[in-house]
Each structure stands twice: as C-alpha cells, then as structure tokens.
Scaffold this motif. Structure first.
Motif, PDB file in Angstrom:
ATOM      1  N   UNK A  77       9.088   1.332  -1.329  1.00 24.43           N
ATOM      2  CA  UNK A  77      10.018   0.191  -1.308  1.00 24.43           C
ATOM      3  C   UNK A  77       9.546  -1.109  -0.392  1.00 24.43           C
ATOM      4  N   UNK A  78       8.194  -1.297   0.253  1.00 27.45           N
ATOM      5  CA  UNK A  78       7.752  -2.235   0.612  1.00 27.45           C
ATOM      6  C   UNK A  78       6.670  -3.190  -0.429  1.00 27.45           C
ATOM      7  N   UNK A  79       6.147  -4.194   0.236  1.00 22.41           N
ATOM      8  CA  UNK A  79       5.273  -4.932  -0.624  1.00 22.41           C
ATOM      9  C   UNK A  79       4.009  -5.090   0.268  1.00 22.41           C
ATOM     10  N   UNK A  80       2.757  -5.004  -0.575  1.00 16.26           N
ATOM     11  CA  UNK A  80       1.391  -4.940   0.002  1.00 16.26           C
ATOM     12  C   UNK A  80       1.233  -6.430   0.339  1.00 16.26           C
ATOM     13  N   UNK A  81       1.833  -7.221  -0.158  1.00 12.25           N
ATOM     14  CA  UNK A  81       1.592  -8.949   0.329  1.00 12.25           C
ATOM     15  C   UNK A  81       2.818  -9.534   1.205  1.00 12.25           C
ATOM     16  N   UNK A  82       3.527  -8.475   1.875  1.00 13.67           N
ATOM     17  CA  UNK A  82       4.537  -8.800   2.815  1.00 13.67           C
ATOM     18  C   UNK A  82       3.974 -10.008   3.892  1.00 13.67           C
ATOM     19  N   UNK A  83       3.143  -9.657   4.580  1.00 14.48           N
ATOM     20  CA  UNK A  83       2.455 -10.391   5.780  1.00 14.48           C
ATOM     21  C   UNK A  83       1.522 -11.140   5.468  1.00 14.48           C
ATOM     22  N   UNK A  84       0.926 -11.401   4.011  1.00 13.88           N
ATOM     23  CA  UNK A  84       0.021 -12.145   3.497  1.00 13.88           C
ATOM     24  C   UNK A  84      -1.358 -11.609   4.306  1.00 13.88           C
ATOM     25  N   UNK A  85      -1.529 -10.591   4.538  1.00  6.62           N
ATOM     26  CA  UNK A  85      -2.661 -10.077   4.891  1.00  6.62           C
ATOM     27  C   UNK A  85      -3.612  -9.282   3.664  1.00  6.62           C
ATOM     28  N   UNK A  86      -3.071  -8.775   2.799  1.00  6.50           N
ATOM     29  CA  UNK A  86      -3.828  -8.234   1.864  1.00  6.50           C
ATOM     30  C   UNK A  86      -4.243  -9.024   0.934  1.00  6.50           C
ATOM     31  N   UNK A  87      -5.465  -9.053   0.240  1.00  2.00           N
ATOM     32  CA  UNK A  87      -5.875  -9.932  -0.684  1.00  2.00           C
ATOM     33  C   UNK A  87      -6.421  -9.164  -1.865  1.00  2.00           C
ATOM     34  N   UNK A  88      -6.192  -7.856  -1.970  1.00  8.08           N
ATOM     35  CA  UNK A  88      -6.726  -7.043  -3.113  1.00  8.08           C
ATOM     36  C   UNK A  88      -5.734  -7.311  -4.388  1.00  8.08           C
ATOM     37  N   UNK A  89      -6.285  -6.706  -5.298  1.00  7.42           N
ATOM     38  CA  UNK A  89      -5.262  -6.677  -6.466  1.00  7.42           C
ATOM     39  C   UNK A  89      -4.019  -5.572  -6.372  1.00  7.42           C
ATOM     40  N   UNK A  90      -3.064  -5.522  -7.123  1.00  3.81           N
ATOM     41  CA  UNK A  90      -2.044  -4.448  -7.123  1.00  3.81           C
ATOM     42  C   UNK A  90      -2.705  -3.007  -7.018  1.00  3.81           C
ATOM     43  N   UNK A  91      -3.790  -2.894  -8.140  1.00  2.00           N
ATOM     44  CA  UNK A  91      -4.314  -1.631  -8.322  1.00  2.00           C
ATOM     45  C   UNK A  91      -5.084  -1.127  -7.031  1.00  2.00           C
ATOM     46  N   UNK A  92      -5.866  -2.069  -6.428  1.00  2.00           N
ATOM     47  CA  UNK A  92      -6.415  -1.804  -5.076  1.00  2.00           C
ATOM     48  C   UNK A  92      -5.332  -0.997  -4.180  1.00  2.00           C
ATOM     49  N   UNK A  93      -4.076  -2.036  -3.994  1.00  2.00           N
ATOM     50  CA  UNK A  93      -3.184  -1.424  -3.059  1.00  2.00           C
ATOM     51  C   UNK A  93      -2.778  -0.022  -3.301  1.00  2.00           C
ATOM     52  N   UNK A  94      -2.558   0.174  -4.738  1.00  2.00           N
ATOM     53  CA  UNK A  94      -2.093   1.395  -4.989  1.00  2.00           C
ATOM     54  C   UNK A  94      -2.884   2.543  -4.770  1.00  2.00           C
ATOM     55  N   UNK A  95      -4.325   2.425  -4.814  1.00  2.00           N
ATOM     56  CA  UNK A  95      -5.290   3.251  -4.779  1.00  2.00           C
ATOM     57  C   UNK A  95      -5.507   3.513  -3.282  1.00  2.00           C
ATOM     58  N   UNK A  96      -5.587   2.514  -2.574  1.00  2.00           N
ATOM     59  CA  UNK A  96      -6.174   2.605  -1.250  1.00  2.00           C
ATOM     60  C   UNK A  96      -5.140   2.745  -0.088  1.00  2.00           C
ATOM     61  N   UNK A  97      -3.831   2.495  -0.401  1.00  2.00           N
ATOM     62  CA  UNK A  97      -2.723   2.644   0.443  1.00  2.00           C
ATOM     63  C   UNK A  97      -2.758   4.241   0.727  1.00  2.00           C
ATOM     64  N   UNK A  98      -2.692   5.321  -0.070  1.00  5.45           N
ATOM     65  CA  UNK A  98      -2.759   6.621   0.117  1.00  5.45           C
ATOM     66  C   UNK A  98      -3.725   7.026   1.022  1.00  5.45           C
ATOM     67  N   UNK A  99      -4.904   6.293   0.839  1.00  5.87           N
ATOM     68  CA  UNK A  99      -6.246   6.609   1.712  1.00  5.87           C
ATOM     69  C   UNK A  99      -5.854   6.237   3.305  1.00  5.87           C
ATOM     70  N   UNK A 100      -5.337   4.957   3.186  1.00  4.01           N
ATOM     71  CA  UNK A 100      -4.836   4.374   4.769  1.00  4.01           C
ATOM     72  C   UNK A 100      -3.957   5.293   5.357  1.00  4.01           C
ATOM     73  N   UNK A 101      -2.889   6.063   4.579  1.00  6.49           N
ATOM     74  CA  UNK A 101      -1.885   6.817   5.418  1.00  6.49           C
ATOM     75  C   UNK A 101      -2.841   8.037   5.726  1.00  6.49           C
ATOM     76  N   UNK A 102      -3.822   8.588   4.991  1.00 11.61           N
ATOM     77  CA  UNK A 102      -4.408   9.789   5.251  1.00 11.61           C
ATOM     78  C   UNK A 102      -5.348   9.646   6.478  1.00 11.61           C
ATOM     79  N   UNK A 103      -5.767   8.157   6.540  1.00 16.78           N
ATOM     80  CA  UNK A 103      -6.914   7.947   7.642  1.00 16.78           C
ATOM     81  C   UNK A 103      -6.325   7.727   8.883  1.00 16.78           C
ATOM     82  N   UNK A 104      -4.693   7.113   8.665  1.00 17.68           N
ATOM     83  CA  UNK A 104      -4.052   6.923  10.160  1.00 17.68           C
ATOM     84  C   UNK A 104      -3.391   8.350  10.647  1.00 17.68           C
ATOM     85  N   UNK A 105      -3.515   9.350   9.685  1.00 22.32           N
ATOM     86  CA  UNK A 105      -3.067  10.688  10.291  1.00 22.32           C
ATOM     87  C   UNK A 105      -4.414  11.185  11.221  1.00 22.32           C
TER      88      UNK A 105
END
Length: 795
Positions: A77-105
């Motif tokens: 429901x959110x956007x990878x570009x909400x805070x203008x910090x993310x510079x990657x492609x939508x595909x990069x956000x789709x692939x790396x976001x699950x990794x981020x959540x796993x790492x934050x765990x």
C-alpha cells in the motif's frame, strides 16, 4: 603427457587450483607481499563493514532501511518513492524490499556481509577477465590488490554507507559477459548470459546499452535474451507496483530527480552537467539527447573493436562508462564502471603504462579538491572528474590493441628517462593535498605546543643559540627589513622549489627523479615531526615580547588574529620546512651547475631563509636544524630506495654541463683489414657490419670474403642506425628527448626482426644466403647493443 601450461598461463588443470601449494611456491618475498596485501584488504573490509553497521544506531536494521520505504513493496500500500530517498527502479524495490524486511528482523549484518561478498566477486572477475592471464601464483597477489582498490573507491564506499546495491548490476554483467557469454559457448549459455545482463538492466536501465554491443559482436541470442528479460522484469514490476512504475518511468523519466536534484554535483551524467551549466528546458533536453546518442554510438563501436581484439573486460568498461555518461542520473554508487577502465593499456613506453591506472584510481578515490587546485576554472574540472574519466574511456583514450608491437614489448624507459608529465603533476598535486590535510589535522593543543616552545628556548639558552628575539626586534626596528622579510617568507617558499623542479624535469630528467624523491621523503618526515612534536612558534609564545611581523602584535583573544588558524595548523613548526625546502634548493643548485654565481646563490639561499624565519618569529634556530635533518634523511632514504631498485643512487652525471654525444668515431670505424671494402650493390661497409662464419654458428665480426654478396644499403643503414640510437640513448644521462630516441630505436628493432634471405656473400663452396633468426625481441631486451644472429645456409 601432462599439460603444465596452466601454471604459466593460468589455465585450469585437471588437478585443480590449490592455493596452499601455490602459496608455498611463492618464495619469501612474494609470500610476505601476499600476507601484507590480504591484511590490507581485510582491514579495509572490516572498516567498511564496521562503519556501515555503526550507522544503524544499534537497531539491527540493514543498509536497505536508509533508502527503501518501510511500507513499500507489492501489496503493502505504500510507495518506494514516498520520501524521495529511493533511487532504484520499481523492479529493484520489488526485489529488495522483502530482503530489507528480513534483514530488519534480526539479520542486519547479513546484508552488509553480502554486499562485501559482491565486491569481492567483482574483484575476482575483474582480475580473471584481464586479457593477459596471470599465473596462479601471481593471481594470488593481484586479487587482494584489486579488492583493496575497490574498497577505497567512492562507489563502493557509497554502496556501504547508503546500503545500496551498486555492485550488483556490475557483477551480473561481468558474470554474463565474461563467463557464459565469452568464447565458444552453446546457445543455452548465451541465453543465460543475456538473462543475467537483462537482470542488471532491470536494476540499472542504462545497462541496456550492452544489447547493441551483443548484437554487433555476433551474440544475438544473448542480445535478445537481455532485452526480453528487461522487458519481462519491467512489466512484472508494473503489474505489481503500478503507482511506483508510473512515478519512476513517467514522472521522473528514468529516476531523474529522485533523492537529490538532477543538477546536484553527485549526479555525474551529461544531463547533470548540462543542468549545472545553466541549461534548462527543451534546449537542454535536445542537447542531452544528441550528446548521449553520439557517446553511445561511439562507445559501442569502440567496445566491439576491443571485443574482436580479445579484450572483453575493456569492452565492458567502455560500455559501462558510456552508461554512466548517458544516464539521466548517475549517482556515486552507479559509477563503479569507471574503475574497470584500468584494464586498458595506453602508451608506447613502459614508464607510461602506470599513468592511466593511477589516474583512474585517483579520480574514483579522491575528491575533486584533491586532484586540482582551488582555482575556479580548475575546480569545475575537478568537480566533474568522474564524468570526464567516463567520457575519455568511452570515446577518446587510445587503448592499445593486442596486435600492437607495443602490447608486450613497450619501449623500455630507464631511470634517466623523463617521467610522464600528467602522472607527475597528479602525484605532486595529490601529495600537496595530503601534506595540507595532515598538517591541518596534526595535534594543535595550545598548552602542549607552548610547553614544547619553552623546552626549545631552554635548550637554545643552554647552547647560547637563542637568537630569535634579537633578530626579531632588529627587523621590527627597520621597516624596510621587515617588509623584505615578510615578502621573502610568503613568496619564495613554493616558487623556488617549483621552478627548480620544472628545470630538472625539462633539462635533467634523471636528476629530477633523484631530487624529487628526496624532497618527497623529506616532506613526509616533516609531517611526522608535526604529529609527534607540536610546537608553538616564537610569535605565538605569550609574554616573551615577540612580534608577528606579518600580522602585528599577537593577541590570541582577537578573532581576526585567530582566523589565521583556519588556514593551517599554526603549531606545525618542528621541523621548519621553509628551511628544509630551501636547503633542498641549495643542494640542487650546487650539484647541477658549475656556475660559481649560481652555486653561491645555492649556498646563500638556505642561510638567508634561516635568518628570515627567525626574524619574522616563525621558527626557532633548532627548527631550522630540524629542517636540515629531514632533508639529509630524505636523500639517505632516496639512496636506499634506488639501490633496492637497482638504480644509480648518487649523481647520474659527472659533468652536468656536458652535451650529449651521439655516435663516437670509433663506433663506426671499420675493422682492421677491411678499410675501403665495397660489397657489390652497396656502399663500403666495415667488417663489423657483415657478420660471417660457419654454418649453424654464431657469427663473429671477421672480414667479408672478396667478391661476396652483401646486404644492401638499407640493411647496413639499419644496423648503423640501431647502434647509433642505442649509444645515444645510453649516453643521454643529462637530458631527455621526450622518448623520441626510444621510439626510433624501437622501430629499428622491429625492422631488424623481419626475416630476410637476400644474398649476402659467396662462400668457398658456393653461394651462401643469410637467414635471419627471429628471436621475438629477447636478444634486444638482453642487450640493445648486440648484433642480430645470422645463420648461413648453403644453396
């Protein structure tokens, strides 16, 4: 029969590579170098990992947390570009976001360690992709060196600092380009290579520039797979994250303006440079499109040429540098391609081979202010150094091809040849920048520095050498003398050494190397003294009555007076490099000329400088003594270094005013008994010009039989030219011709290797022909004066 060529050429053997065995064969020196290089790489890796983890404030978050939104990803429901910090492609956000959540765990360190493994893999692939493979023992040394260079580069440090994945696209391209896509591969391997490059393009869209390169080099299956994989990944990301896809591809046009403004200095693309020049609107867009198209077209053509030449890594670097230049936004973590340009070779002389790698590493490691002085026109060049390096790599630098005669056999340059000007200027500038940084960050505690000042005054009092106060008061009492001392102190410190360095470089290149090295060591030792012994100069010692002749009576509580400390560390007084550098200038003048007036100036200059630094209350007499000590130690270290390298440690010319001889009369005189000998169809040639002897023997320099057939004028002239240039180069100890003699000699050597079976003479048993033996340059490398081998063959 067992094939042992793998030990020499680095090819795979049936037994496989055993690092322990290879390490045991390195020998003590190489073994120590290997341990030192791996220790350096390990220290740098630990520093980067520790720095990345320390920025997480102990929360256990991965580096991805700094540039991906917490509620981004498919279905979040959110956007990878909400805070203008993310510079990657939508595909990069789709692939790396699950990794981020796993790492934050609880796996925050896993992502940082994985990033380090990516960088190490890039280093290994880069070394193994070089056109001339190293032996396996040498490769053990090259890999940690390459890894260390990567770890200190700006793109890799940005990758760790921001938690980004800039090394991942480069690694995917290298895997596909150098392994699965190289050599004689099956169609399935080519398609797999295309898939890897397509994944890299899905993460960094400018990588699509590899598609025309694959097509032009005959890898059309890989080109199709690359385009198809990119399209599939983009469509998949669009279907799962439509809002983010519209934001990236339509609103920001390929990520332009995300994170930082497009005209920010960190955006080292043509688009960013044009914006910083003040161009906006349709004019800027049209100009950028035209420039990008031209750069891409030229880079792909150059890359295809080097692929056909057997240099795939250089081709990848050229194409990657073009992607940096033509991207709408090329941030620091996306500039790793530029560092791969060190794979290219430039220059005909062996001494020039190091220039390009050093320049590329300096550009990708240091800030622009370290590369060029803080002069407005030069500052613009320094700020755009990565972009300039990318454009030069993609479009302009004349890299050698493997069929060039200079590829493995460059013109040899010895200790008497003139070093490359660009490299010298870069090293001098970077050295001065390091000097300024270290001097500015040396300990400057006021209490410690003033305590050391009292110690110096006490020692001078015991030795009756405390002359500073009297000299300072005398200069203040005479305004003309005070003005002279101030101008002298502020103007000659840099002007005289620079002038002498220029003269040495132009007129005495061999002596330039010696004196430049000694000055560098002396300055380095001076920096050590600044760190170990911070010292307040007389003008900053309170209550002693010294007068700062340049800034007036001292008042440490005055903000205007204290602003001087913003320029440099005022407590870097021991040793006095003003005196040290002036003494170096005196040594140069005395050793390089017989003019009595210049020698007198060489003796007077350090003495006058010693007086000035005390009269202006900037140094003590013992500071001057310390400056003399570091210069003497600098020349001592220079001699040790030169002897370790097998170079002349002392003066390279007994008569600095002598002219360089060309060819002596004795070198062209004919052998006894051969005067006036004229071979049919040629001019009279001395016996030394026509080697003769029995079949299968190495021929001496005996006389040519009467009536024999001899080599024509071109052969005789080639031999004479070869020996004349050899003697001229060896005798040129006092000057250099910019490599002209070396290049001409190299051409004569190449001509002498061409086979020639023309009739030379008539033997007693019939006509004898001369068949030249092509030794591949080995004889020339052993002895430039040696005659070429000949082998008589009976017809």
């Amino acid at each position: 029969m067992t094939d042992t060529s793998g030990e020499r050429a680095g090819s795979t053997t049936a037994s496989g590579f055993r690092p322990v065995t290879a390490f045991g064969r390195l020998g003590p020196r190489r073994g120590a170098a290997l341990v030192a290089l791996w220790l350096l790489a390990a220290v740098l890796a630990v520093r980067e990992v520790a720095g990345a983890l320390s920025t997480r404030s102990g929360t256990g978050e991965s580096g991805l947390s700094s540039w991906t939104a917490p509620d981004a990803g498919p279905g979040a429901g959110g956007s990878s570009y909400a805070d203008d910090a993310f510079t990657g492609t939508p595909f990069a956000g789709m692939v790396l976001t699950p990794l981020r959540r796993a790492a934050d765990g609880g796996m925050g360190a896993v992502w940082t360690a994985a990033s380090m493994l990516l960088v190490a893999a890039v280093a290994v692939l880069t070394v193994r992709g070089l056109p001339d493979r190293f032996g396996r023992r040498t490769e053990l040394l090259v890999v940690p060196a390459a890894l260390s260079v990567l770890l200190v580069s700006t793109p890799v440090r940005s990758t760790f600092g921001l938690g980004q994945s800039g090394a991942l696209p480069v690694l995917l391209v290298l895997l596909g380009w150098l392994t699965l896509g190289a050599g004689e591969r099956t169609a399935a391997d080519r398609r797999a290579a295309g898939v890897l490059i397509g994944l890299a393009a899905a993460l960094q869209p400018a990588v699509l520039l590899f598609v025309p390169l694959l097509w032009m080099t005959g890898r059309r299956a890989a080109a199709g797979a690359t385009a198809g994989t990119f399209a599939a990944c983009t469509v998949l990301a669009w279907s799962l994250m439509p809002a983010d896809s519209r934001t990236y591809w339509l609103h920001h046009v390929g990520g332009t303006g995300l994170a930082d403004p497009s005209d920010a200095l960190v955006n080292q693309s043509l688009h960013g440079a044009l914006l910083r020049l003040g161009l906006h609107g349709p004019l800027e867009i049209v100009l950028f499109a035209a420039l990008a198209a031209g750069v891409a077209w030229l880079a792909v053509r150059r890359a295809a040429r080097y692929v056909r030449d057997g240099q795939p890594l250089l081709a990848a670097a050229i194409t990657g540098c073009a992607t940096v230049a033509v991207s709408p936004a090329a941030w620091q973590h996306e500039q790793l391609w530029i560092l791969l340009a060190v794979a290219g070779r430039i220059g005909r002389r062996s001494g020039d081979r190091v220039m390009w790698p050093v320049l590329v590493v300096a550009v990708m490691t240091l800030d622009g202010s370290a590369l060029l002085p803080n002069v407005p026109p030069l500052m613009v060049v320094g700020d755009h150094a990565p972009l300039i390096a990318a454009l030069l790599t993609a479009c302009a630098v004349p890299f050698l091809t493997r069929d060039s005669p200079y590829w493995n056999d460059p013109v040899r340059t010895g200790p008497l040849s003139r070093p490359g000007l660009l490299l010298e200027l870069l090293l001098i500038r970077v050295g001065y920048w390091v000097y300024s940084v270290i001097r500015g960050h040396a300990p400057d505690t006021r209490g410690t520095a003033e305590g050391h000042g009292r110690e110096i005054l006490d020692v001078e009092g015991v030795l009756l050498l405390d002359w500073e106060h009297a000299l300072n008061r005398f200069a203040v009492a005479h305004p003309w003398l005070e003005t002279f001392c101030n101008v002298y102190y502020q103007s000659l410190h840099y002007a005289v050494p620079i002038t002498l360095l220029v003269i040495l470089y132009l007129r005495r290149p061999g002596e330039y190397r010696r004196h430049r090295t000694a000055l560098s060591f002396a300055t380095l030792l001076g920096l050590v003294g600044f760190w170990l012994y911070p010292l307040a100069p007389p003008r900053l010692m309170p209550g002693l009555g010294y007068v700062d002749t340049a800034h007036g009576p001292q008042d440490l509580s005055d903000p205007d007076f204290g602003a001087l400390t913003a320029l440099s560390n005022q407590y870097a007084a021991m040793p006095s490099l003003h005196v040290g550098w002036s003494l170096w200038c005196g040594v140069v003048l005395v050793s390089m000329t017989r003019n009595q007036l210049l020698r007198a100036l060489g003796v007077a200059y350090p003495l006058l400088t010693t007086y000035v630094v005390m009269a202006t209350a900037n140094h003590y007499l013992l500071d001057a003594f310390g400056g003399a000590v570091v210069v003497a130690a600098g020349y001592g270290l220079q001699r040790v270094l030169f002897r370790l390298r097998g170079l002349p440690a002392g003066r390279l010319l007994d008569d600095p005013d002598a002219t360089t001889p060309t060819a002596s009369a004795s070198s062209t005189a004919p052998a006894p008994g051969a005067e006036g000998l004229r071979l049919p169809g040629s001019r009279a040639v001395g016996a030394a010009r026509v080697p003769v002897g029995g079949p299968g023997q190495r021929h001496g320099r005996g006389p040519t039989p009467q009536g024999g057939e001899g080599r024509d004028d071109r052969d005789a002239h080639g031999d004479q030219e070869h020996h004349r240039l050899s003697r001229q180069r060896d005798a040129a100890q006092a000057r250099d011709t910019g490599g002209t003699v070396d290049v001409r000699l190299h051409r004569v050597q190449q001509q002498r290797r061409e086979p020639d079976d023309r009739p030379v003479q008539a033997g007693p048993d019939g006509p004898v022909r001369v068949v030249l033996q092509d030794r591949g340059g080995e004889g020339d490398q052993r002895d430039q004066h040696q005659e070429r081998d000949v082998q008589p063959e009976q017809s």
